[in-house]
Design a protein around this motif. Structure first.
Motif, PDB file in Angstrom:
ATOM      1  N   LEU A   1      -5.244  -4.321  -4.983  1.00  0.00           N
ATOM      2  CA  LEU A   1      -5.993  -3.738  -3.998  1.00  0.00           C
ATOM      3  C   LEU A   1      -5.481  -2.470  -3.340  1.00  0.00           C
ATOM      4  N   PRO A   2      -6.203  -1.648  -2.870  1.00  0.00           N
ATOM      5  CA  PRO A   2      -5.386  -0.288  -2.584  1.00  0.00           C
ATOM      6  C   PRO A   2      -4.490  -0.354  -1.216  1.00  0.00           C
ATOM      7  N   GLN A   3      -3.429   0.422  -1.426  1.00  0.00           N
ATOM      8  CA  GLN A   3      -2.502   0.436  -0.409  1.00  0.00           C
ATOM      9  C   GLN A   3      -1.741   1.770  -0.401  1.00  0.00           C
ATOM     10  N   ILE A   4      -1.669   2.187   1.176  1.00  0.00           N
ATOM     11  CA  ILE A   4      -1.003   3.533   1.264  1.00  0.00           C
ATOM     12  C   ILE A   4       0.440   3.595   1.000  1.00  0.00           C
ATOM     13  N   VAL A   5       1.046   4.128   0.105  1.00  0.00           N
ATOM     14  CA  VAL A   5       2.437   4.556  -0.035  1.00  0.00           C
ATOM     15  C   VAL A   5       2.913   5.871   0.090  1.00  0.00           C
ATOM     16  N   LEU A   6       4.113   5.696   0.537  1.00  0.00           N
ATOM     17  CA  LEU A   6       4.994   7.115   1.016  1.00  0.00           C
ATOM     18  C   LEU A   6       5.910   7.344  -0.132  1.00  0.00           C
ATOM     19  N   TYR A   7       5.897   8.451  -0.881  1.00  0.00           N
ATOM     20  CA  TYR A   7       6.867   8.906  -1.875  1.00  0.00           C
ATOM     21  C   TYR A   7       7.855   9.918  -1.343  1.00  0.00           C
ATOM     22  N   GLN A   8       9.236   9.686  -1.666  1.00  0.00           N
ATOM     23  CA  GLN A   8       9.829  10.594  -1.377  1.00  0.00           C
ATOM     24  C   GLN A   8      10.334  11.061  -2.880  1.00  0.00           C
TER      25      GLN A   8
ATOM     26  N   SER B   1       9.845  10.851  -6.508  1.00  0.00           N
ATOM     27  CA  SER B   1       9.251  10.070  -7.039  1.00  0.00           C
ATOM     28  C   SER B   1       9.501   8.348  -6.582  1.00  0.00           C
ATOM     29  N   THR B   2      10.375   8.491  -5.534  1.00  0.00           N
ATOM     30  CA  THR B   2      10.926   7.131  -5.063  1.00  0.00           C
ATOM     31  C   THR B   2       9.857   6.644  -3.981  1.00  0.00           C
ATOM     32  N   VAL B   3       9.509   5.473  -3.980  1.00  0.00           N
ATOM     33  CA  VAL B   3       8.951   4.895  -2.679  1.00  0.00           C
ATOM     34  C   VAL B   3       9.596   4.554  -1.434  1.00  0.00           C
ATOM     35  N   ASN B   4       9.198   5.286  -0.542  1.00  0.00           N
ATOM     36  CA  ASN B   4      10.019   5.151   0.703  1.00  0.00           C
ATOM     37  C   ASN B   4       9.485   4.221   1.730  1.00  0.00           C
ATOM     38  N   TYR B   5       8.018   4.184   1.797  1.00  0.00           N
ATOM     39  CA  TYR B   5       7.282   3.093   2.771  1.00  0.00           C
ATOM     40  C   TYR B   5       6.168   2.873   1.939  1.00  0.00           C
ATOM     41  N   ARG B   6       5.699   1.644   2.238  1.00  0.00           N
ATOM     42  CA  ARG B   6       4.252   1.051   1.835  1.00  0.00           C
ATOM     43  C   ARG B   6       3.634   0.510   2.906  1.00  0.00           C
ATOM     44  N   GLY B   7       2.383   1.094   2.968  1.00  0.00           N
ATOM     45  CA  GLY B   7       1.471   0.342   4.175  1.00  0.00           C
ATOM     46  C   GLY B   7       0.843  -0.904   3.835  1.00  0.00           C
ATOM     47  N   GLY B   8       1.059  -1.467   3.035  1.00  0.00           N
ATOM     48  CA  GLY B   8       0.468  -2.757   2.551  1.00  0.00           C
ATOM     49  C   GLY B   8      -1.048  -2.474   1.927  1.00  0.00           C
ATOM     50  N   SER B   9      -1.522  -3.724   1.628  1.00  0.00           N
ATOM     51  CA  SER B   9      -3.015  -3.895   1.230  1.00  0.00           C
ATOM     52  C   SER B   9      -4.004  -3.937   1.968  1.00  0.00           C
ATOM     53  N   TRP B  10      -5.021  -3.043   1.839  1.00  0.00           N
ATOM     54  CA  TRP B  10      -6.107  -3.003   2.904  1.00  0.00           C
ATOM     55  C   TRP B  10      -7.011  -4.402   2.752  1.00  0.00           C
ATOM     56  N   ASP B  11      -7.011  -4.846   4.002  1.00  0.00           N
ATOM     57  CA  ASP B  11      -7.706  -6.047   4.241  1.00  0.00           C
ATOM     58  C   ASP B  11      -8.817  -6.178   5.140  1.00  0.00           C
ATOM     59  N   GLY B  12      -9.566  -5.002   5.047  1.00  0.00           N
ATOM     60  CA  GLY B  12     -10.902  -4.922   5.830  1.00  0.00           C
ATOM     61  C   GLY B  12     -10.809  -4.257   7.172  1.00  0.00           C
ATOM     62  N   VAL B  13      -9.323  -4.330   7.850  1.00  0.00           N
ATOM     63  CA  VAL B  13      -9.440  -3.942   9.306  1.00  0.00           C
ATOM     64  C   VAL B  13      -8.229  -3.026   9.171  1.00  0.00           C
ATOM     65  N   GLY B  14      -7.022  -3.108   8.480  1.00  0.00           N
ATOM     66  CA  GLY B  14      -5.981  -2.353   8.480  1.00  0.00           C
ATOM     67  C   GLY B  14      -4.987  -2.455   7.078  1.00  0.00           C
ATOM     68  N   PHE B  15      -3.962  -1.932   7.061  1.00  0.00           N
ATOM     69  CA  PHE B  15      -3.277  -2.032   5.712  1.00  0.00           C
ATOM     70  C   PHE B  15      -2.195  -3.031   5.990  1.00  0.00           C
TER      71      PHE B  15
ATOM     72  N   SER C   1       4.945  22.986  -0.434  1.00  0.00           N
ATOM     73  CA  SER C   1       5.332  21.379  -0.598  1.00  0.00           C
ATOM     74  C   SER C   1       6.557  20.847  -0.424  1.00  0.00           C
ATOM     75  N   GLY C   2       6.440  19.834   0.329  1.00  0.00           N
ATOM     76  CA  GLY C   2       7.725  19.370   0.753  1.00  0.00           C
ATOM     77  C   GLY C   2       8.434  18.046  -0.138  1.00  0.00           C
ATOM     78  N   ASP C   3       9.036  17.422   0.406  1.00  0.00           N
ATOM     79  CA  ASP C   3       9.717  16.371  -0.470  1.00  0.00           C
ATOM     80  C   ASP C   3       8.640  14.869  -0.387  1.00  0.00           C
ATOM     81  N   TYR C   4       7.917  14.659   0.555  1.00  0.00           N
ATOM     82  CA  TYR C   4       6.905  13.530   0.732  1.00  0.00           C
ATOM     83  C   TYR C   4       5.390  13.626   0.384  1.00  0.00           C
ATOM     84  N   THR C   5       5.226  12.691  -0.108  1.00  0.00           N
ATOM     85  CA  THR C   5       3.675  12.722  -0.299  1.00  0.00           C
ATOM     86  C   THR C   5       3.113  11.069  -0.099  1.00  0.00           C
ATOM     87  N   TYR C   6       1.959  11.145   0.633  1.00  0.00           N
ATOM     88  CA  TYR C   6       1.102   9.990   0.999  1.00  0.00           C
ATOM     89  C   TYR C   6       0.094   9.742  -0.102  1.00  0.00           C
TER      90      TYR C   6
END
Length: 815
Positions: free
Chosen positions: A197-204, A206-220, A185-190
């Protein structure tokens, strides 16, 4: 008629039966069977996946994993004992009568699928590898008791989930490998953040590194629709039981996967059978605006401008001095503080990735824009709202973070503000009334005289377009005619058809000129198409320069230009196709670099030297390349090197050996000191670049970005340090196959150090370089200090800002 003895027939039948059994793919394991580390595999019924023991590249640790059967490059999608490897080949995989999967090393259990036994033992459990890549434990009725898809590693394949089961609280998320050699297990979790609304988040961590944004029916997050729509379909499930994302391939024969790598980057890859490699279709983090909350509270990031962050109207930077210096983390504050007793309204911010916040709520019922606005106004702590087709009404409380502006697509956010920052309603109504009168009057006037001016304008534009097209065609024709080029002109339709209409799957690279595509003509001949990008820093001058120069140069170590395509403003160069791509993909890629033994490396070095000697001395023109680097050395199917990319090259007259320029063009790490600092270039500038390439080939490391824990030198400085310590042999690439002729490698290092000396007059000519490389026991001079042997030297010139990207750059210097 031939008659076989009965004994022979029996033996033949028995052998045929054994061969048939061995050839059948075994996809199951029963409690009375074991899978040993002896090459035996489980193979899914459709032969899509395999399971067995493996070791990562350059590691002797053994793991149980699942990988694609039809991909020659072993690519594990799941690893069982990733945090507890086996150090030898004594591993065994078994399934117990209670349905528990166990991996043992002699008598020690290194991994188990369950820590406890079920209260009621299952009936006839079996372990089966499915054609989806899912490893399952089934009972006699076919019910799943356990499945690997519930425990993803770093890879998501079609059918796997990213999300959560709301009833069992089972969470599906990706975790990066620690390194390419270590799947632990490395440093990053998706993960899928399901607040609101659900959104994809990258953690390094316990710190948020990137957020994909909320799902809108087409993408994040309002991102543009995936350019991979012809490859995969996105699927998002939200119900009372599950909230998760998954995907499927549009084409059943396609092989694709999402993977989170060791740096935390999430990529969508597909296997390109023709090229024999994984092709990157999409990377989630595309630019600096994808770094989480880079613009601070209320700040909006826009990547297509020099200053990436700005404050929306009605807001000002919280810390103006830091903001002006490019530190935007303090964000923005309201010009007029919120006061619920004062008149308020909303400013529409279109085309955004909707913000993140610790406090927001969602009303999934169908609401109008007015209803959503009123819901926000009723709560004094509500700062913004948005209305989407999927979520209904979303309202935010507290500071807004991680907003990004898109040039198209995106979603609309309505930001609550004081009426004084919006303008009074009365003034707005008066403005609207005046605007309406003007518009109506304009329509009436245009209805009377508009047709006349439109017709006149149309004719004028048509004439101007004809003149422009004629000028372009004349200019294009002049490129070929004036220079008397024996060059084939391809029409646009031919090139477009050959590259599958410049399909993303045909794209094989990109440089300063623009993208490069692989193509195939109707004759079956493979070609490489370099297409001038509209945003390229190189333009018509460089295009014409390359056409003129390379069409007049013929040598086995120069890439061959087959022709060009010039259609209106489209400009393309058509080359012979190099199946092994460029040198840098081998010497800097650990999985490919090992295939370059010393004989191939020395042949490449000598081939480059011969190509340069031809340019400097033996060709009709004396040519200085000016952008010689590993990425511009292409390799044919026999690994012969060919120098490419002559867009920046300069030709000299018969008695001319050097020149000055106000426009310094090249690549950091390969440019000679006199050229980078003073714009002075000559054949010795190419010699310097050649020396850098030789050191990179010997060491397998890049000059720029080189790291050693004992010092801050680049590769040139590191080689110079080892030379002075009398130990240059330590520069050898550790992945180079034995045996290595030490004296020959030692000689190459010395020649390279002679080529990268600080003073141009100290460097040898390419004819001397070839003589030194080809001689058995040459007496070589001792090298002097190299130029730019540390990163700080390059940046201390004050002429430019350093970057570790190996890209062609352009710098302007006043003289």
């Amino acid at each position: 008629m031939m008659v076989f003895p009965l004994t022979f027939i029996c033996i033949f039948t028995l052998l045929l039966s054994l061969i048939t059994k061995l050839s059948m793919a075994i996809d199951t394991l029963s409690p009375n069977e074991t899978l040993a580390d002896n090459g035996k595999l489980l193979v899914s019924s459709g032969e899509a996946y395999e399971l067995g023991f493996f070791n990562p590249p350059y590691s002797n640790k053994r793991y149980i994993g699942i990988w694609f059967k039809n991909v020659p490059i072993q690519t594990p999608i799941w690893v069982a004992n990733k945090n507890n490897p086996i150090s030898d080949s004594s591993g065994l995989l078994t399934i117990t009568t209670t349905g528990n999967i166990i991996i043992t090393n002699q008598t020690t259990t290194v991994w188990s699928s369950s820590n406890s036994s079920p209260p009621t033992p299952p009936n006839n459990p079996i372990l089966q590898l499915l054609d989806s890549g899912n490893l399952v434990v089934k009972n006699g009725r076919g019910d799943y008791l356990w499945q690997s898809f519930d425990y993803p590693c770093d890879t998501l394949v079609p059918g796997m989930k990213l999300g959560r089961n709301l009833r069992t609280n089972q969470e599906w998320f990706l975790t990066s490998w620690k390194t390419l050699q270590d799947p632990s297990s490395g440093d990053y979790t998706y993960k899928l953040d399901r607040r609101g609304l659900p959104q994809i988040v990258l953690y390094q961590g316990s710190t948020v590194n990137y957020r994909g944004g909320s799902w809108d029916g087409v993408g994040f997050g309002g991102d543009p629709p995936l350019p991979t729509k012809a490859v995969v379909d996105n699927i998002f499930i939200i119900n009372a039981i599950d909230v998760y994302y998954t995907f499927k391939n549009r084409d059943d024969t396609a092989i694709s996967r999402f993977v989170v790598n060791q740096t935390g980057s999430l990529q969508l890859l597909t296997w390109n059978e023709r090229l024999g490699e994984w092709f990157n279709l999409m990377t989630m983090q595309r630019d600096a605006c994808d770094v989480y909350a880079t613009c601070g509270p209320y700040g909006i990031c826009r990547f297509d401008v020099l200053a990436a962050c700005y404050c929306p109207n009605g807001f000002i930077p919280r810390l103006q001095q830091e903001w002006d210096r490019g530190d935007w983390s303090g964000g923005c504050v309201r010009r007029t503080p919120m006061n619920c007793s004062a008149p308020q309204g909303f400013r529409k911010l279109p085309g955004l990735k909707l913000p993140d916040s610790l406090y927001f709520s969602v009303n999934m019922t169908k609401m109008s824009l007015v209803d959503c606005e009123e819901a926000c106004l009723r709560n004094c702590t509500c700062v913004a709202f948005a209305l989407t087709s999927v979520s209904g009404c979303m309202v935010w409380f507290g500071e807004l973070l991680d907003m990004k502006e898109f040039s198209e697509y995106g979603q609309d956010l309505y930001l609550r503000m004081a009426a004084s920052d919006l303008g009074s309603n009365k003034k707005n109504k008066r403005t609207a009334m005046i605007t309406s009168i003007i518009v109506i009057s304009g329509v009436l006037v245009l209805s009377l005289i508009g047709w006349y001016f439109l017709k006149k304008l149309h004719l004028r534009r048509a004439r101007r377009l004809d003149k422009r097209n004629q000028k372009v065609q004349d200019n294009n024709q002049r490129i070929v005619e004036e220079e008397d080029l024996a060059l084939l002109l391809f029409d646009l339709a031919t090139v477009s058809s050959a590259t599958n209409n410049f399909s993303l799957t045909n794209k094989i690279g990109e440089g300063g000129f623009g993208p490069v595509y692989r193509g195939e003509l109707t004759t079956g001949r493979e070609i490489a198409v370099k297409r001038l990008s509209k945003t390229s820093r190189q333009g018509f001058t460089e295009f014409k320069n390359e056409v003129i120069l390379i069409s007049k140069l013929q040598h086995r170590n120069l890439v061959r230009l087959l022709g060009c395509c010039i259609h209106e403003e489209e400009r393309m160069l058509i080359y012979e196709y190099m199946p092994n791509k460029s040198l840098d993909t081998f010497i800097f890629n650990r999985t490919r670099g090992i295939s370059l033994d010393w004989k191939k490396r020395i042949d490449i070095i000598v081939g480059i030297a011969r190509g340069l000697l031809y340019l400097h001395r033996d060709s009709r023109l004396r040519v200085i390349h000016r952008d010689l680097k590993a990425g511009n050395i292409l390799l044919d199917n026999e690994m012969n090197p060919k120098i490419a990319d002559f867009g920046l090259a300069r030709s000299f007259g018969g008695d001319q050996f050097e020149e000055n320029t106000n426009k310094v063009i090249g690549t950091y790490g390969y440019m000679s000191p006199e050229y980078a600092i003073n714009g002075h270039f000559s054949m010795k500038s190419d010699v310097f670049s050649f020396g850098v390439i030789v050191l990179e080939i010997v060491s397998g490391k890049k000059n720029r970005g080189f790291y050693d824990p004992d010092h801050d030198l680049n590769l040139l400085g590191h080689a110079w340090k080892l030379w002075n310590e009398g130990n240059p042999i330590k520069l050898f690439d550790v992945f180079m196959e034995d045996p290595v002729p030490t004296s020959e490698v030692f000689r190459c290092i010395q020649v390279a150090l002679l080529c990268v000396q600080q003073r141009p007059e100290d460097r040898p000519t390419m004819s001397s370089v070839l003589l030194m490389l080809d001689s058995e026991n040459p007496v070589l001079p001792m090298p002097k200090q190299p130029g730019f042997y540390s990163e700080s030297q390059l940046s201390s010139t004050g002429k430019h800002h350093c970057t570790t990207n190996e890209v062609t750059i352009t710098m302007l210097h006043g003289r």
